[in-house]
Design a protein around this motif. Sequence first.
Motif, PDB file in Angstrom:
ATOM      1  N   MET A 136     -74.785 -79.840-124.223  1.00 49.53           N
ATOM      2  CA  MET A 136     -75.442 -79.589-123.210  1.00 49.53           C
ATOM      3  C   MET A 136     -77.375 -79.060-123.614  1.00 49.53           C
ATOM      4  SD  MET A 136     -73.359 -80.368-120.675  1.00 49.53           S
ATOM      5  CE  MET A 136     -74.162 -79.506-119.655  1.00 49.53           C
ATOM      6  N   GLN A 137     -76.599 -78.252-124.636  1.00 51.84           N
ATOM      7  CA  GLN A 137     -78.014 -77.813-124.857  1.00 51.84           C
ATOM      8  C   GLN A 137     -79.231 -78.643-125.181  1.00 51.84           C
ATOM      9  OE1 GLN A 137     -77.237 -75.581-128.748  1.00 51.84           O
ATOM     10  NE2 GLN A 137     -75.706 -74.310-128.267  1.00 51.84           N
ATOM     11  N   LYS A 184     -79.174 -81.206-123.497  1.00 55.68           N
ATOM     12  CA  LYS A 184     -80.013 -81.810-121.986  1.00 55.68           C
ATOM     13  C   LYS A 184     -80.998 -81.077-121.473  1.00 55.68           C
ATOM     14  CE  LYS A 184     -75.491 -84.941-120.364  1.00 55.68           C
ATOM     15  NZ  LYS A 184     -74.903 -84.603-119.854  1.00 55.68           N
ATOM     16  N   GLU A 185     -80.506 -79.559-121.814  1.00 57.26           N
ATOM     17  CA  GLU A 185     -80.973 -78.605-121.537  1.00 57.26           C
ATOM     18  C   GLU A 185     -82.734 -78.056-121.843  1.00 57.26           C
ATOM     19  OE1 GLU A 185     -82.375 -75.375-119.060  1.00 57.26           O
ATOM     20  OE2 GLU A 185     -80.500 -77.053-118.463  1.00 57.26           O
ATOM     21  N   GLN A 186     -82.633 -78.803-123.353  1.00 58.21           N
ATOM     22  CA  GLN A 186     -83.998 -78.877-123.662  1.00 58.21           C
ATOM     23  C   GLN A 186     -84.063 -79.774-123.130  1.00 58.21           C
ATOM     24  OE1 GLN A 186     -83.573 -78.331-127.814  1.00 58.21           O
ATOM     25  NE2 GLN A 186     -85.221 -78.555-128.543  1.00 58.21           N
ATOM     26  N   TYR A 187     -84.347 -81.203-123.748  1.00 58.29           N
ATOM     27  CA  TYR A 187     -85.434 -82.276-123.422  1.00 58.29           C
ATOM     28  C   TYR A 187     -85.425 -82.900-121.340  1.00 58.29           C
ATOM     29  CZ  TYR A 187     -85.373 -81.923-128.310  1.00 58.29           C
ATOM     30  OH  TYR A 187     -85.611 -81.418-129.827  1.00 58.29           O
ATOM     31  N   LYS A 188     -84.263 -82.383-120.338  1.00 56.50           N
ATOM     32  CA  LYS A 188     -83.995 -82.651-119.689  1.00 56.50           C
ATOM     33  C   LYS A 188     -85.657 -83.288-118.909  1.00 56.50           C
ATOM     34  CE  LYS A 188     -85.274 -78.039-117.512  1.00 56.50           C
ATOM     35  NZ  LYS A 188     -85.063 -76.941-116.572  1.00 56.50           N
ATOM     36  N   ASN A 189     -86.131 -83.058-119.407  1.00 60.34           N
ATOM     37  CA  ASN A 189     -87.534 -84.122-119.016  1.00 60.34           C
ATOM     38  C   ASN A 189     -88.398 -84.541-119.943  1.00 60.34           C
ATOM     39  OD1 ASN A 189     -87.804 -81.948-116.819  1.00 60.34           O
ATOM     40  ND2 ASN A 189     -89.001 -80.344-117.690  1.00 60.34           N
ATOM     41  N   ASP A 248     -67.794 -83.407-116.747  1.00 55.13           N
ATOM     42  CA  ASP A 248     -67.337 -82.547-116.584  1.00 55.13           C
ATOM     43  C   ASP A 248     -66.456 -81.801-114.838  1.00 55.13           C
ATOM     44  OD1 ASP A 248     -68.615 -82.922-113.737  1.00 55.13           O
ATOM     45  OD2 ASP A 248     -70.552 -83.795-114.598  1.00 55.13           O
TER      46      ASP A 248
END
Length: 513
Positions: free
Chosen positions: A366-367, A369-374, A462
């Motif tokens: 999840m970290q 995903k948040e860090q490289y969401k773009n 999820d």
Amino acid sequence: MENAGLRAFLAVLLSMVILFGSQYLFTKYYKPAIQPTEQKEERKKEEKTQTPQTHSFPTDKKEVKPLVKETKYKEVVVENEVFKVVLSNEGASIKSVELKKYKDSKGNPIKISSGQIPALSIIKDGKFDYAKVIFNIDDSRATFKKSNEAEVVFTYTDDTISIKRSFIFNKTDYVIDLKDEINGIGSHYVSLGENFGIFDKTDAPHFGPVILKEAERIEINPSKIKDTVTYREGVKWIAQEDKYFFSAIVPLSKAEKFIIFPYNGDAIGAVEFQDGINQYRVFTAPKDYDYLKKFNVDLQHIVDFGFFSIIARPLFWFLKLLYTLVGNYGVAIIILTILVRIPFIPIVNRGQKSMQKLSELQPKLMQLKEQYKNDPQRLQKEMMELYRKYKINPMSGCLPILLQIPVFFALYKILTIAIELRQAPFMLWIHDLSVKDPYYILPILMGATMLIQQKMTPSTADPTQQKIMLLMPVVFTFLFLSFPSGLVLYWLVNNIFGIVQQFYINQKIKKAK
């Protein structure tokens, strides 16, 4: 990537819902026979080369009229150890067959009768006139008192035509040997008759005509036959079937062609012969695979084991072997289910351990995903690095399910078509493993165990996806309410085995921590 296992699992469950649901909820809409590619073009050619009388077969019962009635109508009964056959001198035909060892819901012997067009009617020029001819009959040898064979002979002659038909029976089999000696008719057909071989259409995966062409079983949907369909080369037999019983003509002499033609909303199969001596065998029998195999005419293929037949046949043999040892098909199903699951234990253990590790890794995923969401490409790369670091295969969780699918489908087919399970009792309230649980106890237990197993299994989904997954036990419970008890019993035992195995894995992982 982390949801690949979930998606595969959902796909598998959806495929099961489609397979099982279509089998019982949509049995009136038959699937077309699966045909090898190289035979499809041949089939199209055959359908175009229909008989000249394609559109001349009567479709109205009123068109069947007597040709001559100079002698009195008479029936004769021939009875051996397994069936009782009623023959009629009207058309030298079979009026009905009683299968002594198989009972209906009222406890009476199964009776398979001819319709308006009797079994073995002779068709000439698209007309059923010979079905109403009254033959002379010699029934002096219609019993087995003095011989191991019984014989009934029908004869008819006029100025230009001579017909002699001999029915020959043995003491132990569901088969009649036929010998036709015909002159003056020329090309003619011998028909299986209207609905002869069909006892009960309820829950039948297919009912109606079926032929074996080379090694291909071809099912015909009666409601879709609008014109005569012709088959010429490589046909070994033609039959009419329901779920558990059938009738068939197996030519011993050369047959010119085989046809299926529409009649009163149904379809009738027939075999074309020429003048002279023609011999063939007529079966009216249960779909007993081992029994039919002994005749060496590939009639055992009337039992359709489905796409995974290469797996289903040995499992079916093993199920019957277990029955000979324990004397109860319910107990045999339980033992078979456990033994089939045993080889998958190591694979399931590895898959569940991998899923557990993947579940524990979710915060780090999840970290990422948040860090490289773009940046999807970078995210994919970092996730793969994380999997390699912790030695996790994200697909290993769904691999055990995928490997077991062929076995599931093979057992499903066995438990829904095997006549051995018909009226076979298990215990307590289950008196027939081939029909649904009258009190729905097994389906409810099956759904409950499915839910328990699902709760015990580590998940990488999820919360929203987990809620969707919780619907699957409910869907399966309602789907299994109308399924045969034998099939539900298999699924229940399979779930219980899975719960025990999952409990063991969870405890082992807990101790390791």
